[in-house]
Design a protein around this motif. Structure first.
Motif, PDB file in Angstrom:
ATOM      1  N   MET A   1     -53.343  86.778  98.503  1.00  0.00           N
ATOM      2  CA  MET A   1     -52.601  86.524  99.584  1.00  0.00           C
ATOM      3  C   MET A   1     -53.480  86.539 100.923  1.00  0.00           C
ATOM      4  SD  MET A   1     -49.184  88.671 100.809  1.00  0.00           S
ATOM      5  CE  MET A   1     -50.204  90.132 101.318  1.00  0.00           C
ATOM      6  N   ARG A   4     -55.454  83.345 101.527  1.00  0.00           N
ATOM      7  CA  ARG A   4     -54.520  82.466 102.150  1.00  0.00           C
ATOM      8  C   ARG A   4     -54.294  82.724 103.572  1.00  0.00           C
ATOM      9  NH1 ARG A   4     -51.094  79.217  99.425  1.00  0.00           N
ATOM     10  NH2 ARG A   4     -51.012  80.712  97.510  1.00  0.00           N
ATOM     11  N   PHE A   5     -54.062  83.932 103.960  1.00  0.00           N
ATOM     12  CA  PHE A   5     -53.623  84.083 105.432  1.00  0.00           C
ATOM     13  C   PHE A   5     -54.879  83.802 106.286  1.00  0.00           C
ATOM     14  CE2 PHE A   5     -53.673  87.086 109.038  1.00  0.00           C
ATOM     15  CZ  PHE A   5     -52.493  86.735 109.650  1.00  0.00           C
ATOM     16  N   TYR A   8     -55.738  80.307 107.679  1.00  0.00           N
ATOM     17  CA  TYR A   8     -55.126  79.843 108.685  1.00  0.00           C
ATOM     18  C   TYR A   8     -55.922  79.984 109.920  1.00  0.00           C
ATOM     19  CZ  TYR A   8     -51.116  78.681 105.924  1.00  0.00           C
ATOM     20  OH  TYR A   8     -50.119  78.129 105.214  1.00  0.00           O
ATOM     21  N   MET A  92     -47.896  77.494 109.212  1.00  0.00           N
ATOM     22  CA  MET A  92     -47.421  78.194 108.102  1.00  0.00           C
ATOM     23  C   MET A  92     -45.852  77.609 107.744  1.00  0.00           C
ATOM     24  SD  MET A  92     -48.279  82.301 108.881  1.00  0.00           S
ATOM     25  CE  MET A  92     -50.159  82.438 109.162  1.00  0.00           C
ATOM     26  N   GLN A  99     -43.881  72.654 100.781  1.00  0.00           N
ATOM     27  CA  GLN A  99     -43.619  73.217  99.605  1.00  0.00           C
ATOM     28  C   GLN A  99     -42.297  73.254  98.962  1.00  0.00           C
ATOM     29  OE1 GLN A  99     -45.981  73.803  97.445  1.00  0.00           O
ATOM     30  NE2 GLN A  99     -45.602  75.753  96.142  1.00  0.00           N
ATOM     31  N   PHE A 307     -45.049  87.453 105.429  1.00  0.00           N
ATOM     32  CA  PHE A 307     -45.998  86.469 104.773  1.00  0.00           C
ATOM     33  C   PHE A 307     -46.192  86.607 103.265  1.00  0.00           C
ATOM     34  CE2 PHE A 307     -50.380  84.995 103.388  1.00  0.00           C
ATOM     35  CZ  PHE A 307     -50.381  83.708 104.247  1.00  0.00           C
ATOM     36  N   LYS A 308     -45.941  87.943 102.606  1.00  0.00           N
ATOM     37  CA  LYS A 308     -45.728  87.976 101.537  1.00  0.00           C
ATOM     38  C   LYS A 308     -44.738  87.141 100.628  1.00  0.00           C
ATOM     39  CE  LYS A 308     -45.605  91.608  97.687  1.00  0.00           C
ATOM     40  NZ  LYS A 308     -45.404  93.173  97.341  1.00  0.00           N
ATOM     41  N   ASP A 311     -45.877  83.797 100.895  1.00  0.00           N
ATOM     42  CA  ASP A 311     -46.831  83.230  99.689  1.00  0.00           C
ATOM     43  C   ASP A 311     -46.139  83.267  98.242  1.00  0.00           C
ATOM     44  OD1 ASP A 311     -50.083  83.476  99.302  1.00  0.00           O
ATOM     45  OD2 ASP A 311     -49.174  85.194  97.840  1.00  0.00           O
ATOM     46  N   GLU A 312     -44.941  83.957  98.099  1.00  0.00           N
ATOM     47  CA  GLU A 312     -44.456  83.944  96.685  1.00  0.00           C
ATOM     48  C   GLU A 312     -44.111  82.348  96.593  1.00  0.00           C
ATOM     49  OE1 GLU A 312     -41.254  86.483  97.060  1.00  0.00           O
ATOM     50  OE2 GLU A 312     -42.377  88.265  96.872  1.00  0.00           O
ATOM     51  N   LEU A 314     -45.578  79.685  98.199  1.00  0.00           N
ATOM     52  CA  LEU A 314     -46.523  78.794  97.950  1.00  0.00           C
ATOM     53  C   LEU A 314     -47.227  78.984  96.819  1.00  0.00           C
ATOM     54  CD1 LEU A 314     -47.954  79.285 101.929  1.00  0.00           C
ATOM     55  CD2 LEU A 314     -46.633  77.376 100.700  1.00  0.00           C
ATOM     56  N   SER A 315     -47.269  80.098  96.059  1.00  0.00           N
ATOM     57  CA  SER A 315     -47.921  80.435  94.855  1.00  0.00           C
ATOM     58  C   SER A 315     -47.252  79.748  93.578  1.00  0.00           C
ATOM     59  CB  SER A 315     -48.167  81.660  94.537  1.00  0.00           C
ATOM     60  OG  SER A 315     -48.843  82.377  95.696  1.00  0.00           O
TER      61      SER A 315
END
Length: 315
Positions: A1, A4-5, A8, A92, A99, A307-308, A311-312, A314-315
């Protein structure tokens, strides 16, 4: 994570470097003034009226230039730093929407549109502030706190050591409180997402609700979701209150140490009264960055939680 952050930041690296340089200049200027005042008080201002009047013009020019540079750096950090954060936030949102469009119909069957909207809008709202301010706060606050203690150790090591031990102990307590706050803010994000999902479902099916006179049932569902969010907010503000009170206690203890231990050192001839005033000035200087970090806790923790959740997806 984290990787990925950090990715940016790459398109905004020029702005990030410039913002970092300005933050360093701000920290250096803030550290310089108390020591300048100490040197003037113990040096030039003891040499008589003629010497003081002769030097005041140059001192005025130097201070004006110093604070003009500080003003320009503050403007750059406030304006372009926020622009950098806004651009990252915008990218973002684009990535998250792209996505969503790649998912199959099954994903949309399993997840409510209210929750998906919350991830795009609410969850990323604080990332603009965090992406800009967190690196800046780390640089400015870190330099001002560490720099203050380095200078204080050169003036009176015993007094500086006592203050450093107390500050370190409080920092450990505040760090532990910060870790617990992360769970509270994450729960708060989930609760607002639940409100969005419930609201979206109720409004989308309003024709059916009214056709069967089912308004009271929908009100009860929404109030239950709203009450859960309220409880989460109360827990969040309780955690923040404890955190803020801890900071207030720290600054009070430091002032007590300066007055009592500093007064004892003055009585023993190991410290001058003007140096006690310098210590008091530096307490304000490094306690202000600590207060900034305390006040930034809400934005920082909300940004991590948001962001978490992004990220869920995007993952």
């Amino acid at each position: 994570m984290l990787k990925r952050f950090l990715s940016y930041y790459e398109p905004q690296m020029g702005l990030f470097v410039a913002d970092t340089v300005c933050a360093l200049v701000l920290a250096a200027i803030d550290l310089a003034f108390p020591i300048i005042l100490r040197n003037l008080t113990g040096g030039l201002f003891t040499q008589g009226q003629a010497a003081i009047m002769q030097a005041l013009g140059m001192i005025a020019v130097g201070l004006v230039l110093m604070y003009a540079v500080r003003c320009a750096c503050r403007y750059f950090v406030s304006y372009w730093g926020h622009v950098m954060g806004a651009r990252m936030e915008s990218k973002m949102r684009e990535d998250l929407f792209d996505q969503y469009e790649r998912f199959s119909f099954a994903y949309f069957d399993r997840n409510s549109s209210g929750d998906m909207m919350s991830r795009v809008v609410n969850d990323l709202f604080d990332i603009c502030e965090a992406a800009h301010h967190v690196p800046e706060w780390i640089i400015i606050c870190g330099i001002e706190i560490i720099g203050s203690f380095v200078i204080l150790f050169t003036i009176a090591p015993v007094l500086a050591l006592a203050m450093a031990v107390v500050t370190a102990a409080f920092a450990v307590v505040m760090f532990w409180q910060n870790m617990r706050m992360r769970e509270v803010f994450s729960d708060n994000r989930k609760k607002i997402s639940g409100i969005n999902a419930q609201l979206q479902d109720s409004l989308a099916g309003m024709r059916v609700v009214k056709s069967f006179a089912n308004e009271e049932t929908e009100r009860a569902k929404f109030r239950a979701s709203n009450d859960r969010y309220l409880l989460s907010k109360e827990n969040m503000y309780h955690a923040m209150g404890v955190y803020t009170a801890t900071y207030g206690l720290l600054s009070g203890v430091l002032y007590v140490i300066v007055v009592l231990l500093g007064g004892w050192l003055v009585a023993q001839g190991q410290l001058q009264a003007v140096d006690m005033a310098t210590f008091a000035l530096y307490i304000s200087l490094f306690c202000t960055p600590l207060e900034t970090l305390v006040n930034s806790a809400e934005t920082y923790q909300k940004a991590i939680a948001g962001f978490k959740r992004m990220d869920e997806v995007l993952s």
